[in-house]
Design an enzyme around this catalytic site. Structure first.
Site, PDB file in Angstrom:
ATOM      1  N   GLY A  91     -11.539  -9.601   2.802  1.00 29.63           N
ATOM      2  CA  GLY A  91     -11.194  -9.855   4.391  1.00 29.63           C
ATOM      3  C   GLY A  91     -12.938 -10.236   4.214  1.00 29.63           C
ATOM      4  CD  GLU A 108      -3.228  -5.256  -0.754  1.00 32.95           C
ATOM      5  OE1 GLU A 108      -3.315  -7.086  -1.293  1.00 32.95           O
ATOM      6  OE2 GLU A 108      -4.411  -5.702  -0.067  1.00 32.95           O
ATOM      7  CB  SER A 140     -14.480  -2.041   2.728  1.00 28.15           C
ATOM      8  OG  SER A 140     -12.739  -1.191   2.452  1.00 28.15           O
ATOM      9  CE  LYS A 170      -6.837  -8.856  -0.708  1.00 24.41           C
ATOM     10  NZ  LYS A 170      -6.338  -6.815  -0.155  1.00 24.41           N
ATOM     11  CG  HIS A 176      -4.711  -7.111  -5.233  1.00 23.03           C
ATOM     12  ND1 HIS A 176      -3.852  -5.452  -4.933  1.00 23.03           N
ATOM     13  CD2 HIS A 176      -5.850  -6.990  -5.539  1.00 23.03           C
ATOM     14  CE1 HIS A 176      -5.316  -6.040  -3.466  1.00 23.03           C
ATOM     15  NE2 HIS A 176      -6.276  -6.834  -4.473  1.00 23.03           N
ATOM     16  CG  ASN A 216      -7.158 -10.625  -3.411  1.00 21.64           C
ATOM     17  OD1 ASN A 216      -6.485 -12.189  -2.631  1.00 21.64           O
ATOM     18  ND2 ASN A 216      -6.486 -10.510  -3.761  1.00 21.64           N
ATOM     19  CD  GLU A 218      -9.872  -4.712  -5.501  1.00 19.35           C
ATOM     20  OE1 GLU A 218     -10.628  -5.901  -5.040  1.00 19.35           O
ATOM     21  OE2 GLU A 218      -8.307  -5.362  -5.374  1.00 19.35           O
ATOM     22  N   GLY A 235      -9.731  -2.330   2.110  1.00 22.94           N
ATOM     23  CA  GLY A 235      -8.615  -3.190   3.891  1.00 22.94           C
ATOM     24  C   GLY A 235      -9.077  -1.429   4.410  1.00 22.94           C
TER      25      GLY A 235
HETATM   26  P1  13P Z   1     -11.407  -6.066   1.158  1.00 22.70           P
HETATM   27  O1  13P Z   1     -12.738  -6.260   1.006  1.00 22.70           O
HETATM   28  O2  13P Z   1     -10.403  -6.385   2.331  1.00 22.70           O
HETATM   29  O3  13P Z   1     -11.214  -3.976   1.110  1.00 22.70           O
HETATM   30  O4  13P Z   1      -9.786  -5.686  -0.141  1.00 22.70           O
HETATM   31  C1  13P Z   1     -10.045  -6.268  -0.901  1.00 22.70           C
HETATM   32  C2  13P Z   1      -9.811  -6.135  -2.140  1.00 22.70           C
HETATM   33  O5  13P Z   1      -8.463  -6.064  -2.306  1.00 22.70           O
HETATM   34  C3  13P Z   1      -9.969  -7.652  -2.742  1.00 22.70           C
HETATM   35  O6  13P Z   1      -8.770  -8.045  -3.969  1.00 22.70           O
END
Ligand code: 13P
Length: 255
Positions: free
Chosen positions: A236, A98, A214, A12, A96, A10, A168, A174
């Protein structure tokens, strides 16, 4: 039949067009043939070109990060599932944290989006996960179970067989704080038991459940060694070709 292993990236809201092209080419150069499906989920603007790059690579697919509930109409700024299909996407991330947090997406709205994605013969990657305060209150299972009830469990078994679930935990996204392999396994097993109870054992057994939060090359092996963890949804670390491909290759041979 074994369930499908998937590692999805992802991106983002990262990478302009040139950066996205270069990252995709670099991933393709590093990605060998594998039983694990790699799915790249870039911002919308990349999908058309990336699908030409990925053409003919059996273990590489594309996904979007969101879509609208309707197929077309006066929804300024939105993108529909048929549009995504037309540029080569096969998956769509929905729900998600977010999107839930910053854009107010509710379970009801997400249930409609899931329907729209399936109607276009795309596959939802449906995200669930608790916030830190729910984990600390021991309420993680009730949070996840109500997200599944509200967003997914109206589907028929046939529709549900197309869905990928991603667990998640919001506190791990993150933050550099990964769920332990025991925490991930416990929740994935719980999610699979809910699918079994709502549908049947066979469908639950075939449902791909990804871990996200993460996940990096140095912890993916441990997480992916768990019996109910079928891959990852990577934020990330999906922005670096070597890290993403290392995660794709993190399953123990035995699985
Ligand atoms: P990170 O791997 O940056 O923690 O993000 C996870 C995520 O939100 C994937 O959709």
């Amino acid at each position: 039949m074994k369930r499908q292993r998937i590692v999805a990236g992802n991106w983002k809201m990262n990478n302009n067009f040139d950066e996205g092209r270069d990252l995709t080419i670099s991933i393709i150069q590093k990605l060998g043939p594998s039983g694990t499906l790699a799915v790249l989920c870039p911002p919308f603007i990349h999908l058309n070109y990336m699908s030409t790059l990925a053409k003919g690579i059996a273990n590489l697919k594309l996904g979007a990060q969101n879509c609208h509930t309707e197929a077309n109409g006066a929804y300024t700024g939105e993108i529909s599932a048929p549009m995504l299909k037309s540029v080569g996407a096969e998956f769509v991330i929905l729900g998600h944290s977010e999107r839930r947090e910053y854009f107010g997406e509710t379970d009801d709205f997400l249930a409609k989006k899931v329907g729209a994605v399936l109607a276009s013969e795309l596959r939802p990657i449906f995200c669930v996960g608790e916030k830190l305060e729910s984990r600390e209150a021991g309420e993680q299972e009730s949070v996840v179970s109500s997200q599944l009830e509200g967003g997914l469990f109206h589907l028929s078994a046939e529709q549900m067989s197309k869905v990928v679930i991603a667990y998640e935990p919001v506190w791990a996204i993150g933050t550099g704080k990964t769920a332990s392999k025991e925490q991930a396994q416990e929740m994935h097993k719980f999610i699979r038991s809910l699918v079994a109870k709502k549908y049947n054992d066979n469908l639950a057994d075939l449902t791909t459940i990804l871990y996200g939060g993460s996940c990096k090359p140095d912890n993916a092996k441990e997480l992916f060694s768990q019996p109910d963890v079928d891959g990852g949804l990577i934020g990330g670390a999906s922005l670096k070709a070597a890290d993403f491909v290392a995660i794709v290759n993190s399953f123990p041979d035995s699985k």
